[in-house]
Design an enzyme around this catalytic site. Structure first.
Site, mmCIF file in Angstrom:
data_model
loop_
_atom_site.group_PDB
_atom_site.id
_atom_site.type_symbol
_atom_site.label_atom_id
_atom_site.label_comp_id
_atom_site.label_asym_id
_atom_site.label_seq_id
_atom_site.Cartn_x
_atom_site.Cartn_y
_atom_site.Cartn_z
ATOM 1 N N ASP A 144 -24.935 4.594 55.769
ATOM 2 C CA ASP A 144 -25.052 6.056 56.311
ATOM 3 C C ASP A 144 -25.838 5.716 57.737
ATOM 4 O OD1 ASP A 144 -23.374 7.641 54.226
ATOM 5 O OD2 ASP A 144 -24.277 7.104 53.012
ATOM 6 N N ASP A 168 -15.659 9.855 55.084
ATOM 7 C CA ASP A 168 -17.613 9.946 55.883
ATOM 8 C C ASP A 168 -17.550 9.438 56.873
ATOM 9 O OD1 ASP A 168 -16.416 10.199 53.581
ATOM 10 O OD2 ASP A 168 -18.530 10.822 53.120
#
Length: 393
Positions: free
Chosen positions: A116, A176
């Site tokens: 991330d 994602d």
């Protein structure tokens, strides 16, 4: 947590539509909606600076702000929100506060235990770089890209997403992760090192090949065999079931492939974004106001929570997709979402002392966590949509 402030921002901000219940007792005029938004912005400005307590969400039941350290995947959004409010308002106080929160994230450039990096670093330092030509911001982005690159598996052709769940999957890749590619693309532009761009393209191509269903929707998680590189399984970890259409996942796909087209001009990415966008905005279970249920396949629709974050992620992506396609349907959807969100039903009450703007985002069903609450990334993509609409206007 908050200091009392008598300052109110008096700033012009065009309201596209103002209609809903009057839960904040401010009426539904453009002026009152503008004032309510400015009051919410000020709540972010007045949130106490703490390098260990990035605001992630707010539980109305517990009356508690969930705070997280910089290693949390959501930590970069709050600084990003401050940068974006500065760009919307021109109020230098937001810029100064954004710099403070952004600085707390610099150590994450060394954190190779997460995929991330884009959410944490690019939403903060990337937004800062769009405001000022800052060499330190550039250096952090490039170093973060190098760290993220260590998670790339050449045999599979993807960046590993999660390190947990090793009893369930060998090499999980979530949809994602498309959003983290922006960091890699930008690192190549900054440094001239094409390796980052090449990794991003390989990841996008692998995801394109394996992650999508014939109807245009996407699974959440693909598990790859680390030896053969082949797909071992497809699941929707945060959806209602493995074959469901988790709304936020569709948003990551639409926004992510539109962004990938921006950097590559590869038409297959544009085609992917438009196919999933068409699936989303024409879905039979999409509510009239454009704010989706958190999972399109939920058996209890319409008695199901909405997901503001999913609607905002899609709306932001579709403003950019409109730039490349000139398809008014995409622009109209984005404006519809903004119209819906700029009402008292979705904007938090003026006197609620929490550093968030919007209510009714939906977090992680698999953990029964943050379901129908204010969540920081819902605000982030709402603000990004406003900026993108402002740009094309």
């Amino acid at each position: 947590m908050f200091r009392v402030s008598l300052l109110f921002l008096i700033l012009g901000f065009t309201c596209l539509s103002c209609k809903s219940e009057d839960k904040n007792n401010v009426g539904t005029t453009e002026e009152n909606i503008d004032a309510l938004l400015q009051a919410r912005y000020t709540k972010l400005l007045n949130y106490d600076v703490d390098s260990t307590a990035f605001p992630r969400s707010y539980s109305p039941e517990k009356k508690q702000i969930k705070q997280v350290p910089s290693k949390d995947w959501t930590s970069g959004f709050f600084a990003g929100n401050l940068w974006q409010i500065y760009k919307l308002t021109g109020d230098s106080r937001f810029k100064q506060r954004a710099k403070q929160w952004t600085a707390f994230l610099e150590k994450e450039k060394f954190n190779g235990r997460t995929h991330d990096m884009g959410f944490k670093v690019f939403c903060s330092f990337g937004n800062g770089l769009s405001v000022e030509d800052n060499q330190n911001f550039k250096d952090v982005i490039v170093k973060s890209a190098k760290t993220l690159s260590t998670r790339f598996n050449e045999n599979i052709g993807s960046i590993r997403s999660w390190d947990f769940g090793k009893d369930r999957w060998q090499f999980p890749v979530i949809i994602d992760n498309m959003m983290n590619l922006e960091l890699l693309f930008e690192a190549t532009k900054i440094s001239g090192d094409s390796s980052f761009h090449k990794i991003a393209v390989k990841h996008a191509n692998t995801t394109l090949k394996n992650h999508f269903r014939p109807d245009g929707s996407t699974w959440h998680v693909l598990d790859y065999d680390t030896i053969s590189g082949q797909v071992r399984g497809r699941v929707t970890h945060q959806g209602i079931n493995d074959d469901s259409s988790w709304a936020r996942g569709q948003g990551w796909a639409i926004n992510g492939y539109t962004m990938a087209y921006r950097y590559t001009k590869d038409k297959k990415y544009l085609d992917r974004a438009t196919a999933t966008a068409d699936y989303f905005i024409h879905h039979k279970n999409l509510p009239e106001d454009g704010i989706p249920y958190w999972d399109f396949s939920h058996p209890d629709i319409p008695n199901v929570s909405r997901d503001v974050s999913a609607g905002a992620i899609v709306a932001s992506g579709l403003v950019e997709l409109y730039k490349y396609t000139k398809n008014d349907t995409y622009l109209n959807y984005s404006k519809k979402v903004v119209n819906s969100l700029k009402t008292e039903h979705y904007i938090l009450p003026k006197d609620l002392e929490v550093p968030f703007i919007l209510d009714h985002s939906f977090g992680d069903w698999s953990k029964r966590h943050e379901m129908d609450e204010p969540i920081v990334y819902g605000d982030y993509y709402f603000l990004q949509t406003l900026l993108r609409l402002k740009e094309i206007d």
